[in-house]
Write an enzyme that holds these catalytic residues in place. Structure first.
Site, mmCIF file in Angstrom:
data_model
loop_
_atom_site.group_PDB
_atom_site.id
_atom_site.type_symbol
_atom_site.label_atom_id
_atom_site.label_comp_id
_atom_site.label_asym_id
_atom_site.label_seq_id
_atom_site.Cartn_x
_atom_site.Cartn_y
_atom_site.Cartn_z
ATOM 1 N N LYS A 82 0.850 -1.196 0.000
ATOM 2 C CA LYS A 82 0.000 0.000 0.000
ATOM 3 C C LYS A 82 0.883 1.244 0.000
ATOM 4 O O LYS A 82 1.891 1.296 0.724
ATOM 5 C CB LYS A 82 -0.898 -0.041 1.239
ATOM 6 C CG LYS A 82 -1.926 1.075 1.356
ATOM 7 C CD LYS A 82 -2.777 0.841 2.608
ATOM 8 C CE LYS A 82 -3.845 1.903 2.799
ATOM 9 N NZ LYS A 82 -4.685 1.636 3.996
ATOM 10 N N SER A 156 -9.410 1.583 3.372
ATOM 11 C CA SER A 156 -8.631 2.405 2.475
ATOM 12 C C SER A 156 -7.644 1.609 1.629
ATOM 13 O O SER A 156 -7.092 2.111 0.651
ATOM 14 C CB SER A 156 -7.866 3.453 3.289
ATOM 15 O OG SER A 156 -6.956 2.846 4.196
ATOM 16 N N SER A 180 -9.616 -0.852 7.484
ATOM 17 C CA SER A 180 -9.069 -0.811 6.125
ATOM 18 C C SER A 180 -8.395 -2.096 5.690
ATOM 19 O O SER A 180 -8.135 -2.288 4.499
ATOM 20 C CB SER A 180 -8.064 0.341 6.010
ATOM 21 O OG SER A 180 -8.690 1.582 6.229
#
Length: 606
Positions: A82, A156, A180
Site C-alpha cells: 500500500k 482504504s 481498512s
C-alpha cells in the site's frame, strides 16, 4: 481483468510457488515473465507505481544467485505494498501527489519481507491518507470490486485487496486503523488479517492515527496470511508503539459471540443479513454460539471519528491543511479538518470515556472467547458513495471501528458468494495476541465454504504449515495445570486470558490425587491434594504463560491455595494448583466426580 486472463492465470499461492521452486520446476525469473500478461490486464486504478521489467529481472537474478533456503521463507513470492508504506528509492504518495516524497529507507515490515526473499511488484492505491473505507478517495483512480465494476472495492487499502484478488501477487500489505484491512478483503473474496496492534511495526508507515495504526496482510488464505505475519512481525525499537508478542490460545471448542437479532444492522441489505446467518450456521459446528450486547462496542466505535483521535490524522496532513488544502480530496479534507476542533482537555475526557467502555466490555471476555461479526454490513455502488460519501462510508465501519481502540486482533474470512454474485464474509475478533488461534479457526471456517481464491479460478491451497507462534529468543513459557475456577468458561478464567495465557490442552492428572470443594470460597473453588493411596485422575486444563505473566499470576493466588508440581496421566510434571492440608479438614471430598466442572454441573442440577 478479463475472464480469459483469469482462467490462464498462474496459481500464486505461496504453497504452490514454494513447491515449484523446491522441485526446480520454476525460477523467480520464469515467474515474473509469466506474470507480465496478468499485470498488464490488471485494474490500472489498483496501482500507483509498478516496478519495470528491468528492476524485476534484477531482483529475480539476485534471488536465483542465492537460491531458496530456510533463511528465505518467502523466496520468490511476489507481493505489493500500500502506498502509505515506504519502499526505499520509490515515491510514497499516500494518494496525494502534493505530499509525495522519495523514501530513503524501507519500512521495517518491507525490509523483513525482502530479506525473506519476497519480490516487490509495486505500490497500490488507497483512500487518501488512509482516510476512508470505500476506495473512492484517490486522484489515482477508483478501483472497483473485482466482482463488479459498479461496486466499491472497499478501502482504504483498496488496491492491495484488488491485486491479490486478481491473482497478480501472492499477498499484499495494507494498513488498518478503522477497518481498512478487513472491509476490502470482504469485498474481494480474500482474507484480511488485522494483527494485534504493535506486532507489525509501523516504522516507515505514513501515520493515520499513529496510536491505533496496524500494518495488515491480504492473502488468499488465513494460513498464508499467517506465514507473512510471522515474517513481518516482531518488536522494533524504532517504533514507540511496537510490542513483544505474548501469544494467547483458544479452547478447542470456543464460545463465539454473535449479534442479537435486534442488533443485526445491515442498512436494508437483506442478502448481507442472510449471508451472516448462513456463516453462523457454519461457525456453530466449530464452537458454541452465544449472543452478546453489542451496544458498548458501538459506543466505542463512535469515538474514532467523533472523538479526538481524528486529531492524530493531522500529524501527516497539517502542513497541507494549512498551506495547500486544495490538494486534499474534499471528503478527506472534511474529515481531517475536524481534528482542529479538539483540545487537550477533550482528549483526556475521551480517554476516560474509552476506559469506562473497556471496563463495561471486560465481562464479555469472561463469557466469550471471540466474536464473529459481519466484515461489512453492506456493499455500496461507486456512484452512491460519490453522491453520499460520508454517511455511506460510516455505515461500513459499523462493525470495525472499535477494534483497535479495544486492542483486538481480527481476521476477515470470505464465505460463499451472495445470490447477486458479490462476495461477503465474517470477521473473527479476539483480545490481543490471539492471532494464531484466530488464524487457525479462520482457516477452518474458510475451507468449509468451498470458496475459490479471490476472483480467480484457483482452489484454496492445502492448509500447509501449522499456524503457531514462531520461536523467539525470549525465555520459554511456563505451563500451568488449572483445576477449578480458572478453567475455560469459569469465573476466574479471565485471570489467565488477561495475562495473554494460551490454552494448550485438556487432560487428566495421574491417579494420585483427591479433589475437595472448599467451604465458603467466593467464587467457589476446589482444593487438590496429592495422596499416597486411594487417588483418582482429575480433569485439568493446561495453559502456558510468559515468565513475567506467570509470576504476576502466582503472586495473586490467595491462601490456602498455592502452586506446586503436578503429575499428569502421561507422566509429565508441571506446575499446578495444590491446597494446604489444614484447609481440607471440613471440605467435601468430590473426587468421585472426576473434576470440578462435573461437580458444578451436578450442584446446579440439584
Amino acid at each position: 481483468m478479463t475472464d480469459s486472463t483469469l482462467s490462464s492465470g498462474r496459481d500464486l499461492s505461496i504453497t504452490a510457488l514454494q513447491r515449484d521452486y523446491a522441485s526446480g520446476a520454476l525460477t523467480p525469473l520464469q515467474l515474473l515473465n509469466a506474470l507480465q500478461p496478468l499485470l498488464a490486464a490488471s485494474n490500472p486504478a489498483a496501482w500507483i507505481y509498478r516496478l519495470d521489467a528491468p528492476a524485476l529481472q534484477q531482483r529475480a537474478q539476485e534471488l536465483e544467485a542465492l537460491g531458496p533456503g530456510p533463511q528465505r521463507p518467502l523466496y520468490g513470492i511476489p507481493f505489493a505494498v500500500k502506498d502509505n508504506i515506504d519502499v526505499a528509492g520509490l515515491p510514497t504518495t499516500a494518494a496525494c501527489p502534493a505530499f509525495s516524497y522519495i523514501a530513503e529507507a524501507h519500512a521495517t515490515v518491507v525490509q523483513r519481507l525482502l530479506d525473506a526473499g519476497a519480490i516487490l511488484i509495486g505500490k497500490t492505491n488507497l483512500d487518501q491518507f488512509a482516510t476512508g473505507l470505500v476506495g473512492t478517495r484517490s486522484p489515482y483512480g477508483t478501483p472497483s470490486s473485482t466482482f463488479s465494476a459498479e461496486h466499491i472495492s472497499g478501502g482504504s487499502s483498496s488496491g492491495s485487496a484488488v491485486v491479490v484478488s486478481e491473482g497478480c501477487v501472492s499477498f499484499a500489505l495494507g494498513t488498518d486503523t478503522a477497518g481498512s484491512g478487513r472491509v476490502p478483503a470482504a469485498f474481494n473474496n480474500i482474507v484480511g488479517a488485522k494483527p494485534t496492534r504493535g506486532w507489525l511495526p509501523t516504522t516507515g508507515v505514513v501515520p493515520a492515527c499513529r496510536s491505533l495504526d496496524c500494518v495488515s496482510v491480504f492473502a488468499i488464505s488465513a494460513g498464508e496470511a499467517w506465514q507473512v505475519l510471522c515474517v513481518a512481525g516482531g518488536a522494533d525499537p524504532a517504533d514507540p508503539w511496537s510490542r513483544h508478542a505474548q501469544a494467547a490460545g483458544l479452547p478447542a471448542r470456543p464460545r463465539i459471540g454473535v449479534l442479537r437479532a435486534e442488533e443485526r444492522e445491515f442498512f436494508g441489505d437483506a442478502q448481507a443479513a442472510a449471508h451472516y446467518a448462513d456463516m453462523l450456521e457454519k461457525l456453530a459446528t466449530l464452537g458454541e454460539l452465544v449472543e452478546f450486547d453489542f451496544a458498548p462496542f458501538a459506543a466505542t466505535a463512535a469515538l474514532l471519528y467523533d472523538g479526538p483521535w481524528v486529531a492524530e490524522r493531522l500529524e501527516a496532513t497539517k502542513g497541507l491543511l494549512q498551506n495547500r488544502p486544495e490538494s486534499l480530496d474534499p471528503t478527506v479534507l472534511t474529515v481531517i479538518a475536524r481534528g482542529l476542533e479538539f483540545d487537550a482537555a477533550q482528549a483526556m475526557q475521551a480517554q476516560t470515556r474509552l476506559q469506562a467502555l473497556r471496563q463495561q466490555i471486560a465481562p464479555v471476555w469472561r463469557s466469550l472467547d471471540l466474536l464473529a461479526l459481519p466484515s461489512a454490513p453492506t456493499q455500496h455502488r461507486i456512484a452512491a458513495v460519490q453522491a453520499d460519501p460520508v454517511r455511506l462510508n460510516s455505515q461500513l465501519g459499523h462493525y470495525t471501528n472499535f477494534t483497535n481502540l479495544l486492542d483486538l486482533c481480527a481476521v476477515a474470512v470470505p464465505g460463499p458468494l451472495r445470490p447477486d454474485g458479490l462476495p461477503a464474509g465474517v470477521t473473527l475478533l479476539a483480545p490481543a495476541w490471539h492471532d494464531a488461534a484466530l488464524a487457525r479457526l479462520a482457516d477452518t471456517l474458510h475451507r468449509s465454504s468451498d470458496c475459490r481464491v479471490g476472483h480467480t479460478r484457483h482452489a484454496l491451497p492445502p492448509p500447509g504449515a501449522r499456524m503457531e507462534w514462531p520461536a523467539t529468543p525470549e525465555a520459554p513459557w511456563i505451563r500451568l495445570a488449572v483445576i477449578g475456577a480458572h478453567l475455560s468458561g469459569m469465573p476466574l478464567n479471565h485471570e489467565l486470558t488477561e495475562r495473554a495465557a494460551r490454552f494448550v490442552r485438556a487432560c487428566h492428572t495421574a491417579p494420585a490425587y483427591r479433589l475437595y470443594a472448599l467451604p465458603g470460597s467466593v467464587p467457589p473453588k476446589p482444593g487438590l491434594q496429592a495422596v499416597s493411596s486411594g487417588g483418582v485422575a482429575i480433569v485439568v486444563e493446561v495453559w502456558e504463560l510468559t515468565p513475567a505473566a506467570f509470576g504476576d499470576f502466582v503472586a495473586r493466588i490467595p491462601a490456602p491455595l498455592g502452586i506446586g508440581s503436578l503429575i499428569l496421566d502421561n507422566g509429565e510434571t508441571l506446575k499446578g494448583f495444590l491446597c494446604e492440608h489444614t484447609a481440607l479438614t471440613e471440605a467435601e471430598d468430590i473426587s468421585p466426580f472426576g473434576g470440578w466442572r462435573a461437580y458444578i454441573a451436578h450442584r446446579s442440577a440439584v
